[in-house]
Design an enzyme around this catalytic site. Structure first.
Site, PDB file in Angstrom:
ATOM      1  N   SER A 159      -1.915   3.621   0.827  1.00 28.14           N
ATOM      2  CA  SER A 159      -0.590   3.829   0.764  1.00 28.14           C
ATOM      3  C   SER A 159       0.150   2.549   0.457  1.00 28.14           C
ATOM      4  CB  SER A 159      -0.255   4.187   2.303  1.00 28.14           C
ATOM      5  OG  SER A 159       1.210   4.302   2.456  1.00 28.14           O
ATOM      6  N   TYR A 185      -0.908   0.873  10.899  1.00 29.09           N
ATOM      7  CA  TYR A 185      -1.080   1.766   9.745  1.00 29.09           C
ATOM      8  C   TYR A 185      -1.254   0.900   8.588  1.00 29.09           C
ATOM      9  CZ  TYR A 185       0.089   5.154   6.144  1.00 29.09           C
ATOM     10  OH  TYR A 185      -0.079   6.172   5.026  1.00 29.09           O
TER      11      TYR A 185
END
Length: 318
Positions: A159, A185
């Protein structure tokens, strides 16, 4: 080496990438294939004739997804239970696998878990799910990938969130620093890229390469923990993609001839990404891969740390 590009840009869909391709005989595993971009990845692969297995935590949801794909494509998709936070589940998936494997797509993940949560092994949940579970799965399936006879690929769905944090090796599990859902994350998504770098270094001689990718901004179940006010700001943005578009770069990494035998790269919008400095302004940089995610020394360090964690938890790392 020149940056690798393909004809598949921002607007491309997964079906565009497989159009005209006969993938009969290609054996593929897609984790998290019951929804979102995992579902569309499995759908397009099946449409092109690949032999697809989806690994899912919720088998009922997986069966519904498989039935939807079969109704759409006429192709059967296998469903297998897989909980990436449970090493016994990973072991069972690996033990049940028979024969060679051409492509492993590590797609499943969690995002921005709001509070600090740990697995039964004491691992922070995002790092455990997004990285360690997939690391264990790849180790377990190494021999199946090697048995493909060359040309095997691992696809690690990362990501742009990786730009939020490098891997903090001194405290990956937030035992000594305040927990933050977005840095956690980011760390896990950086780990996805570093895995591709080191897996390629270690396994290219076995006929296995690995690449990571940014699928794009897509509204899926991945965002279930993201606050509504943030999601509301994303909706309608021209930078958002549909799940079919989001699965396109995954398919490029999995089957595009431009990436045959090529590993250790980070892709976005269908091509190899540009590299941006580690101190670049995150708000200003909308594309690109941080240098820290491609650092070979960090990649080797992460591999060693991850293997040690698995061994300590009783997993056979070979």
């Amino acid at each position: 080496m020149p940056r690798i590009t393909t004809p598949f840009g921002f607007e491309a869909t997964a079906d565009d990438v497989v159009a005209g391709r006969d993938l009969s005989g290609l054996r593929v595993v897609v984790t998290g294939g019951a929804s979102g971009i995992g579902l569309e990845t499995a759908r397009s692969l099946a449409r092109a004739g690949a032999d697809v297995t989806i690994g899912v935590r919720d088998v009922d949801a997986g069966q519904k997804a498989a039935a939807d794909i079969e109704a759409d494509t006429g192709r059967t998709v296998r469903v297998a239970p897989l909980d990436l936070t449970d090493l016994a589940s990973v072991t069972a998936f690996v033990d049940a696998w028979d024969g060679p494997l051409n492509v492993l797509i590590n797609n499943a993940g969690v995002m921005a878990v709001p509070d600090l949560r740990r697995t039964a092994y004491g691992w922070e949940l995002q790092f455990a799910t997004n990285h360690l579970g997939h690391f264990a799965l790849a180790l377990g399936l190494h021999d199946a990938l090697a048995a493909a006879g060359g040309g095997a690929r691992i696809v690690s769905v990362s990501s742009s969130g990786h730009r939020g944090s490098p891997v903090v090796f001194e405290d990956v599990d937030y035992e000594h620093r305040p927990y933050d859902p977005w840095s956690a994350y980011g760390q896990a998504k950086t780990a996805n890229v570093l895995f591709a770098v080191e897996a390629t270094r270690r396994w290219a001689g076995d006929g296995i390469v690995a690449n990571a990718l940014m699928p794009g901004g897509i509204m899926t179940n991945l965002q279930r923990f993201v606050p509504d006010e943030i999601k509301d700001g994303w909706k309608g943005s021209p930078s958002m993609k549909s799940p079919q578009q989001g699965a396109a770069t995954t398919l490029v990494a999995a089957i595009a001839p431009e990436f045959e035998g090529v590993g250790g790269k980070y892709l976005e919008n269908g091509s190899e990404s540009l590299v941006v400095a580690d101190d670049a302004d995150v708000a200003a940089e909308t594309t690109g891969v941080r240098q820290w995610a491609l650092d070979p020394a960090a990649a080797e360090r992460l591999w060693d740390l991850s293997a040690r964690k698995l061994r300590d938890a009783g997993y056979d790392v070979g």
